[in-house]
Design a protein around this motif. Structure first.
Motif, PDB file in Angstrom:
ATOM      1  N   UNK A 800     -27.939 -24.272  66.873  1.00 23.71           N
ATOM      2  CA  UNK A 800     -27.191 -25.309  67.118  1.00 23.71           C
ATOM      3  C   UNK A 800     -26.700 -26.040  68.322  1.00 23.71           C
ATOM      4  N   UNK A 801     -27.288 -26.644  68.768  1.00 26.87           N
ATOM      5  CA  UNK A 801     -27.126 -27.600  70.213  1.00 26.87           C
ATOM      6  C   UNK A 801     -25.535 -28.087  70.245  1.00 26.87           C
ATOM      7  N   UNK A 802     -24.875 -28.384  68.582  1.00 26.39           N
ATOM      8  CA  UNK A 802     -23.846 -29.193  69.312  1.00 26.39           C
ATOM      9  C   UNK A 802     -22.262 -27.827  69.463  1.00 26.39           C
ATOM     10  N   UNK A 803     -22.880 -26.961  68.962  1.00 29.01           N
ATOM     11  CA  UNK A 803     -22.021 -25.402  69.471  1.00 29.01           C
ATOM     12  C   UNK A 803     -22.070 -25.229  71.262  1.00 29.01           C
ATOM     13  N   UNK A 804     -23.108 -25.779  72.122  1.00 29.14           N
ATOM     14  CA  UNK A 804     -22.840 -25.644  72.543  1.00 29.14           C
ATOM     15  C   UNK A 804     -22.800 -26.772  74.246  1.00 29.14           C
ATOM     16  N   UNK A 805     -22.093 -28.027  73.789  1.00 26.54           N
ATOM     17  CA  UNK A 805     -21.913 -29.094  74.472  1.00 26.54           C
ATOM     18  C   UNK A 805     -20.270 -28.460  74.355  1.00 26.54           C
ATOM     19  N   UNK A 806     -19.592 -29.874  75.444  1.00 28.67           N
ATOM     20  CA  UNK A 806     -18.394 -29.857  75.419  1.00 28.67           C
ATOM     21  C   UNK A 806     -17.987 -30.448  74.753  1.00 28.67           C
ATOM     22  N   UNK A 807     -16.009 -30.182  74.459  1.00 31.46           N
ATOM     23  CA  UNK A 807     -15.635 -30.913  72.738  1.00 31.46           C
ATOM     24  C   UNK A 807     -15.298 -32.195  72.876  1.00 31.46           C
ATOM     25  N   UNK A 808     -15.253 -32.579  74.487  1.00 30.44           N
ATOM     26  CA  UNK A 808     -15.330 -34.209  74.774  1.00 30.44           C
ATOM     27  C   UNK A 808     -16.241 -34.638  74.421  1.00 30.44           C
ATOM     28  N   UNK A 809     -17.167 -34.336  74.564  1.00 29.57           N
ATOM     29  CA  UNK A 809     -18.574 -34.700  74.034  1.00 29.57           C
ATOM     30  C   UNK A 809     -19.534 -34.911  72.525  1.00 29.57           C
ATOM     31  N   UNK A 810     -18.344 -33.864  71.866  1.00 28.31           N
ATOM     32  CA  UNK A 810     -18.793 -33.783  70.589  1.00 28.31           C
ATOM     33  C   UNK A 810     -17.952 -34.764  69.717  1.00 28.31           C
ATOM     34  N   UNK A 811     -16.768 -34.561  70.492  1.00 26.01           N
ATOM     35  CA  UNK A 811     -15.776 -35.561  69.164  1.00 26.01           C
ATOM     36  C   UNK A 811     -16.181 -36.813  69.588  1.00 26.01           C
ATOM     37  N   UNK A 812     -16.350 -37.394  70.627  1.00 23.88           N
ATOM     38  CA  UNK A 812     -17.181 -38.605  71.054  1.00 23.88           C
ATOM     39  C   UNK A 812     -18.580 -39.200  70.271  1.00 23.88           C
ATOM     40  N   UNK A 813     -19.945 -37.977  70.513  1.00 22.38           N
ATOM     41  CA  UNK A 813     -20.370 -37.838  69.471  1.00 22.38           C
ATOM     42  C   UNK A 813     -19.932 -38.368  67.879  1.00 22.38           C
ATOM     43  N   UNK A 814     -19.301 -37.912  67.090  1.00 21.68           N
ATOM     44  CA  UNK A 814     -18.735 -38.517  65.579  1.00 21.68           C
ATOM     45  C   UNK A 814     -17.956 -39.720  65.553  1.00 21.68           C
ATOM     46  N   UNK A 830     -29.050 -38.317  71.729  1.00 22.29           N
ATOM     47  CA  UNK A 830     -27.605 -37.918  72.077  1.00 22.29           C
ATOM     48  C   UNK A 830     -27.966 -38.295  73.482  1.00 22.29           C
ATOM     49  N   UNK A 831     -28.332 -37.752  74.064  1.00 16.43           N
ATOM     50  CA  UNK A 831     -28.753 -37.898  75.879  1.00 16.43           C
ATOM     51  C   UNK A 831     -29.047 -39.314  75.799  1.00 16.43           C
ATOM     52  N   UNK A 843     -12.673 -41.940  79.682  1.00 11.43           N
ATOM     53  CA  UNK A 843     -12.620 -41.569  81.169  1.00 11.43           C
ATOM     54  C   UNK A 843     -12.910 -39.607  81.195  1.00 11.43           C
ATOM     55  N   UNK A 844     -12.431 -39.006  79.979  1.00 10.52           N
ATOM     56  CA  UNK A 844     -12.757 -37.862  79.707  1.00 10.52           C
ATOM     57  C   UNK A 844     -13.815 -37.478  79.219  1.00 10.52           C
ATOM     58  N   UNK A 845     -15.011 -37.861  78.641  1.00 12.35           N
ATOM     59  CA  UNK A 845     -16.565 -37.910  78.260  1.00 12.35           C
ATOM     60  C   UNK A 845     -16.990 -38.182  79.631  1.00 12.35           C
ATOM     61  N   UNK A 846     -16.407 -39.089  80.522  1.00 14.83           N
ATOM     62  CA  UNK A 846     -17.681 -38.768  81.938  1.00 14.83           C
ATOM     63  C   UNK A 846     -17.333 -38.347  82.388  1.00 14.83           C
ATOM     64  N   UNK A 847     -15.830 -37.560  82.836  1.00 12.61           N
ATOM     65  CA  UNK A 847     -15.648 -36.966  83.960  1.00 12.61           C
ATOM     66  C   UNK A 847     -16.609 -35.165  82.916  1.00 12.61           C
ATOM     67  N   UNK A 858     -27.945 -32.799  85.139  1.00 13.41           N
ATOM     68  CA  UNK A 858     -27.709 -30.635  85.220  1.00 13.41           C
ATOM     69  C   UNK A 858     -26.867 -30.403  83.857  1.00 13.41           C
ATOM     70  N   UNK A 859     -26.047 -31.519  83.091  1.00 12.91           N
ATOM     71  CA  UNK A 859     -24.939 -31.415  82.584  1.00 12.91           C
ATOM     72  C   UNK A 859     -25.858 -30.555  81.035  1.00 12.91           C
ATOM     73  N   UNK A 860     -26.705 -31.091  80.758  1.00 11.08           N
ATOM     74  CA  UNK A 860     -27.959 -31.101  79.436  1.00 11.08           C
ATOM     75  C   UNK A 860     -28.650 -29.664  80.240  1.00 11.08           C
ATOM     76  N   UNK A 861     -29.616 -29.516  80.843  1.00 13.67           N
ATOM     77  CA  UNK A 861     -30.214 -28.910  80.948  1.00 13.67           C
ATOM     78  C   UNK A 861     -30.251 -27.443  81.677  1.00 13.67           C
TER      79      UNK A 861
END
Length: 889
Positions: A800-814, A830-831, A843-847, A858-861
């Motif tokens: 599940x790819x959502x288990x490997x992204x940062x919490x900031x991006x996960x919350x923003x996607x929802x 999503x990308x 700001x926390x997501x872009x950071x 590079x965040x995703x790859x």
């Protein structure tokens, strides 16, 4: 006294004029005699007439179609030299006059760096060791040959008289012949150490194997000659001439053309004769590919000789490099002159018991007859006593000269040998006389004025320039004919040498290569350059290298060529000066801030450019990828260099023959160059480039292991890429594996290599991901594109790819929509969405994502290393669509 000297000078001039007058009158008489014949005829060309020259001096006329012998002519032997064996003796090659030295004190056979014709051209000269003096001369002669009946008439135009006036008929042919005589004398005891005579016929052209419709095979020790037609199914004919064949000629409109033929051992020739039925079988059986080059040492009644021959090592014995002890001096005196080796168990303890190896024994010295390993080259320094444009003697090493350069240096001493009809020979004779007389007159008239003019110029330059160097050649003598006065004004720093426009320091060596090649630091037209010095035996390779450099060096990743200069010994090529090679970069001998990936991409771009021009490099390795000097912006580029082994593909062809042999550096040679494939393609460079990429990425390791086993592993397709097995090297691993495919047809082209995602920038990767997402956005779940993308995507998404992204991006996607963690299409969506709405993100997501495009990609790859390669391979099914054609070759 002054009057007496003037009278002597006048007498010498008068005698000189009388000699030329006599010669002119003699030629006039010959012309009148020829014109008195009833009729002159153009030369009639007899089709299928083959001229066979043998070691004993015989010349045969043979029908090349059916092998019928029409006539034969006896003559003087091609070679005439001593038959006794000493501690040092010389073995000539009767095909071209090459020399091999046999020494019982210097490890057997060595190839001399000069031929008999070259020695004669250089003589008188002396060796720097043992006080050996060389003297020689050559004798040119003509004879007429009736090609119909095989009747020969000598034609000596420089003798006192013409014994037989050749009759001009439609079957008459003028053939030129040159006899070279060389002798070695000892200055210590005034004795003659060795002497030989070598004779060769003139030919106007040497045919290549592609220009000829027959294939000839001869024996190195007997007179057997087999002939096949290139497109026939059976052996055409075979003849035993009782003496080894040394040359074959065909009769053409412009004279004799020299023909190619392959010399084999008796055993190998028997295999061709008995085991094969056609030339196509010969090629398909791989027999030629498994032949080994040897040197056959033999003896005729006129002397010893050495013939380069090919053998099948499984059927023919090759003499050992070092002979064991045979017997003491007392026993040797009782031995016969020649002993068969297979009768003496203690001579050659080889279980194969070779049949064609024997010993020539003197009380102290031994010569082993038979097939020897091809000897190495040796250098024998000579000092030539020629005086040209100067009274200073010139130090010359014959190993640094070939026939072309000798003819350039000694042009006035080496008359051209031509093959003409009777009428053409007369025209040539009168032309030569007229030109010679004219030159003598001009020389006498202008000599004094020329000397005065040169003297004035020298004095003027010396007075204007002081101690500046002007036109000093390598010998220290002024050379006014080679370069302009502007060039001669160039100042040569102390310790440097100049040849033409090139100045270099022989003590500042940048590197060296095979065959005695050195690279010096130098200057050309005020520019820093690398000066490549090449030996004469490599001049043909140098000419090809220069030609290919001129054709290809406009590309920014191909080394730049400036000029070529030549002196009496070497050829010099001025090339772009570089920091070092990829080897220096990997081993930290060169500091370079340019990323390794960028250097590799530039190297691949240079190779792709060569391939687009139909040029195959054939020696791709880290040493031949150089790093340029920094430009104005401090950037360094990778440059493809060393074109000595390059091959230019014929127009319209995509492959080349391996007839010229295996080329390249061991451990970097593609497997098809060593197996039974008859033709190869540019894929040989792709394979070597794959090894090169692994070498750089792994920090100096080789995919096929250590040097001892490397080439064997290449043939067995056994490679390991364990040094780059980490996830971030997924694309690199795929590309290298593709390039190292054992089957050359499965490798990518260089254009496909450059299009591979391994060389994509982060910006291009991000565009690709966005285009893929746009392409499949509206596709139904069952479409072939979506199915291909989702198949085997578990390993890409890590469950599940959502288990490997940062919490900031996960919350923003929802916040906006739901995404399936098991869908690769949703991850790409999503990308794409976050890229399009990047400025609207908290700001926390872009950071967390980082800057676009590099950090963002590079965040995703980095979290999903297989994402790029999987998407690239899947979308290849739509590579022809305009949206994706830019990503694929």
């Amino acid at each position: 006294m002054t009057l007496y000297r003037a009278m002597l000078a006048h007498q010498r001039k008068a005698s000189f004029v009388m000699k030329f007058t006599s010669l002119f009158l003699l030629l006039m008489n010959i012309k009148q005699a020829l014109l008195a014949q009833e009729k002159t005829y153009p030369l009639a060309i007899q089709e299928h007439l083959l001229f066979v020259s043998t070691l004993d001096g015989s010349l045969y006329g043979v029908n090349s179609v059916n092998g019928e012998q029409r006539w034969s002519i006896k003559g003087n032997p091609v070679l005439n030299n001593p038959t006794d064996v000493r501690s040092r003796t010389f073995l000539p090659d009767p095909t071209d006059g090459s020399l091999y030295m046999y020494s019982t004190t210097h490890n057997g056979l060595k190839k001399m760096p000069f031929t008999i014709p070259q020695l004669v051209s250089l003589s008188p000269c002396r060796g720097n060791e043992e006080g050996i003096l060389y003297t020689g001369y050559k004798k040119d002669s003509w004879f007429t040959l009736d090609t119909e009946h095989g009747i020969k008439h000598d034609f000596d135009v420089f003798g006192d008289k013409v014994d037989v006036c050749p009759q001009s008929t439609q079957h008459s042919l003028f053939i030129g012949k040159t006899e070279y005589t060389i002798a070695m004398h000892s200055s210590l005891d005034k004795s003659t150490r060795w002497n030989a005579t070598f004779t060769e016929y003139s030919s106007t052209h040497t045919k290549t194997i592609d220009e000829y419709d027959f294939r000839h095979f001869s024996s190195s020790s007997t007179g057997s000659l087999l002939t096949y037609a290139a497109d026939a199914r059976t052996l055409r004919w075979q003849i035993d001439f009782k003496s080894p064949v040394v040359a074959l000629y065909s009769l053409e409109v412009d004279g004799l053309h020299k023909l190619p033929f392959l010399i084999l051992s008796n055993e190998s020739l028997d295999y061709v004769r008995r085991g094969l039925t056609s030339i196509s079988d010969l090629e398909s059986s791989g027999f030629v590919e498994h032949l080994s080059p040897t040197l056959y040492v033999g003896e005729s009644k006129h002397g010893l000789y050495a013939l380069p021959s090919m053998v099948d090592a499984n059927r023919t014995a090759i003499a050992p490099r070092h002979l064991p002890e045979i017997a003491g001096p007392a026993v040797q005196d009782e031995l016969p002159n020649v002993i068969q080796v297979n009768q003496k168990e203690n001579v050659l303890p080889d279980s194969r018991k070779p049949r064609d190896v024997s010993l020539k024994i003197n009380p102290k010295d031994i010569l082993l007859f038979g097939n020897h390993h091809r000897p190495e080259n040796t250098q024998v320094p000579l000092i030539s006593d020629y005086k040209k444009d100067s009274d200073t003697k010139v130090a010359v090493e014959p190993g640094d000269l070939n026939e072309t350069d000798i003819s350039d240096v000694l042009e006035s001493h080496t008359p051209s040998r031509l093959l003409l009809s009777a009428e053409g020979a007369l025209i040539l004779s009168f032309t030569l006389v007229a030109v010679t007389v004219g030159c003598v007159v001009v020389y006498i008239v202008t000599k004094r004025s020329s000397e005065h003019s040169v003297k004035v110029l020298i004095e003027k330059e010396l007075s204007d320039k002081g101690k500046k160097s002007f036109g000093t050649s390598i010998t220290g003598s002024p050379n006014f004919s080679d370069h302009s006065w502007h060039e001669l004004d160039m100042e040569v720093p102390e310790g440097h040498s100049r040849v033409g426009k090139i100045i270099f320091n022989t003590k500042d060596v940048l590197g060296h290569g095979c065959e005695g090649t050195f690279v010096y630091r130098g200057k050309y037209d005020g520019r820093d350059v690398a000066v490549k010095r090449i030996l004469p035996e490599c001049f043909s390779l140098a000419e090809r290298e220069v030609q290919l450099l001129r054709e290809s060096d406009q590309h920014p990743n191909v080394i730049r060529y400036f000029c070529t200069e030549t002196d009496r010994q070497f050829r010099y090529i001025a090339l772009e000066l570089c920091l070092g090679s990829l080897t220096d970069f990997i081993e930290k001998r060169v500091v370079c801030q340019t990323p390794a990936l960028q250097l590799l991409e530039q190297a691949m771009s240079g190779l792709a450019h060569l391939h687009s021009l139909g040029i195959v490099h054939r020696d791709v390795k880290p040493h031949n990828v150089l790093l340029s000097l920094p430009d104005n912006s401090g950037q360094i580029k990778a440059l493809i260099s060393d074109f000595g082994l390059c091959k230019k593909l014929a127009a319209g062809k995509h492959s080349f023959s391996k007839a010229s042999g295996v080329t390249g550096t061991e451990g970097w040679i593609a497997p098809e160059m060593l197996n039974s494939e008859l033709r190869t393609t540019t894929s040989v460079d792709v394979f070597s480039a794959g090894c090169l990429i692994y070498y750089v990425v792994s920090g100096g390791k080789h995919a096929f292991g250590d040097k001892l086993r490397r080439q064997a592993n290449i043939l067995n397709a056994e490679y390991k890429l364990e040094s780059i097995s980490s996830p971030e090297h997924i694309c690199c691993l795929h590309l290298i594996s593709w390039m190292l495919a054992h089957d050359s047809h499965e490798r990518p082209s260089m254009a496909e290599v450059l299009a591979h995602p391994y060389f994509w920038s982060e910006e291009k990767q991000l565009r690709f991901f966005s285009d893929v997402s746009d392409r499949i956005e509206k596709e139904p779940e069952g479409s072939y594109v979506v199915r291909g993308l989702e198949d085997r995507s578990d390993s890409v998404l890590k469950g599940d790819w959502k288990d490997h992204i940062s919490i900031e991006l996960y919350n923003d996607l929802k916040r906006f929509r739901s995404y399936r963690g098991s869908s690769l299409r949703d991850l790409l969506r999503a990308m794409r969405n976050k890229k399009h709405h990047y400025r609207e993100l908290p700001e926390e997501v872009t950071k967390s994502l980082g800057q676009i495009p590099d950090e963002f990609v590079r965040y995703f790859t980095s979290r999903f290393p297989k994402l790029l390669l999987h998407s690239y391979l899947t979308m290849a099914c739509v590579r022809k669509e305009p949206l994706f054609s830019k990503y694929y070759s």
